[in-house]
Design an enzyme around this catalytic site. Structure first.
Site, PDB file in Angstrom:
ATOM      1  N   ASP A   1       0.849  -1.188   0.000  1.00 22.38           N
ATOM      2  CA  ASP A   1       0.000   0.000   0.000  1.00 22.38           C
ATOM      3  C   ASP A   1       0.887   1.240   0.000  1.00 22.38           C
ATOM      4  OD1 ASP A   1      -2.832   1.241   0.625  1.00 22.38           O
ATOM      5  OD2 ASP A   1      -1.434   2.215   1.994  1.00 22.38           O
TER       6      ASP A   1
ATOM      7  N   HIS B   1      -5.539   4.657   6.550  1.00 22.82           N
ATOM      8  CA  HIS B   1      -4.820   5.516   5.615  1.00 22.82           C
ATOM      9  C   HIS B   1      -3.360   5.704   6.013  1.00 22.82           C
ATOM     10  CE1 HIS B   1      -8.317   6.259   3.206  1.00 22.82           C
ATOM     11  NE2 HIS B   1      -8.991   6.730   4.239  1.00 22.82           N
TER      12      HIS B   1
END
Length: 230
Positions: free
Chosen positions: A56, A194
């Site tokens: 990610d 996030h």
């Protein structure tokens, strides 16, 4: 291409590195490549026998060509259950948009003294060696990986698939297939939303849950054809 001595003497060498694949021409340091860097898997390979690297990126925006990576995270899950992590903040050499700070919690001050992308990509490529990439909305993350590698003189082709695409097929009854919705569906919590490693951990757990339940028919690499990213 530099190979692990253990890998060379196993059947995985033929699966992952067929004889016709190009090899490294010049070496200007660790993992400095001057041509396309291939990693391939035979269609009949059982995905449970291959290391899975969930990755990610947090970025300055959504355009892989003009925006920059500010955080790289990866979790390498081996068939024997062993887990390795890769995590680094990146100095993007530009100011962060306010919206990105609001989403990630990262600030310019936190990134100013961090390594630049050219100092991290070689280590990340070493980390993903021998495994299959997966991300939630992998088209986004893989585009950033390829764009950054290209700017640094690497051309990569790596097996990569997407948990978002899988969930759209097997979990169509959910209101949406965001990572937050999937986490709620499977009773998972984020240690940090996030942020790269936090999102990686949930993505890995979502993948494992889908492959155990709704998507249990996905066994071999050829079964993932509709969910791959190129």
């Amino acid at each position: 291409m530099i190979l692990s001595a253990k890998l060379i003497h196993t059947s995985f060498h033929e699966i992952f590195f067929p004889a016709q694949l190009p090899t490294q021409v010049k070496d200007h340091g660790p993992l400095t490549l001057n041509q396309v860097h291939h990693f391939r898997i035979a269609p009949q390979t059982n995905i449970s026998q291959v290391p899975i690297i969930v990755f990610d990126f947090e970025t300055t925006g959504f355009d892989s060509q003009s925006d920059r990576i500010i955080e790289i995270g990866g979790i390498k899950y081996f068939p024997n259950g062993k887990v390795e992590e890769f995590s680094s903040l990146i100095n993007p050499e530009r100011n962060l948009p306010q919206r990105i700070t609001e989403i990630t919690g990262l600030t310019d001050d936190q990134l100013i003294d961090k390594p630049k992308i050219q100092n991290i990509i070689p280590s990340f490529l070493d980390f993903i060696r021998g495994g299959v990439l997966v991300a939630h909305n992998a088209d986004f993350d893989y585009a950033f990986l390829k764009a950054n590698c290209t700017r640094l003189g690497y051309e990569i082709e790596w097996p990569c698939f997407c948990t978002l695409k899988i969930s759209r097929n097997f979990l169509a009854d959910l209101p949406n297939r965001t990572l937050d919705t999937l986490a709620q569906h499977y009773g998972l919590t984020f240690e940090a939303r996030h942020r790269s490693i936090g999102d990686c951990k949930v993505t890995l757990a979502v993948l494992q849950a889908m492959l155990k339940n709704e998507a249990k028919a996905l066994l071999h690499w050829e079964d993932f054809a509709s969910y791959q990213t190129v």
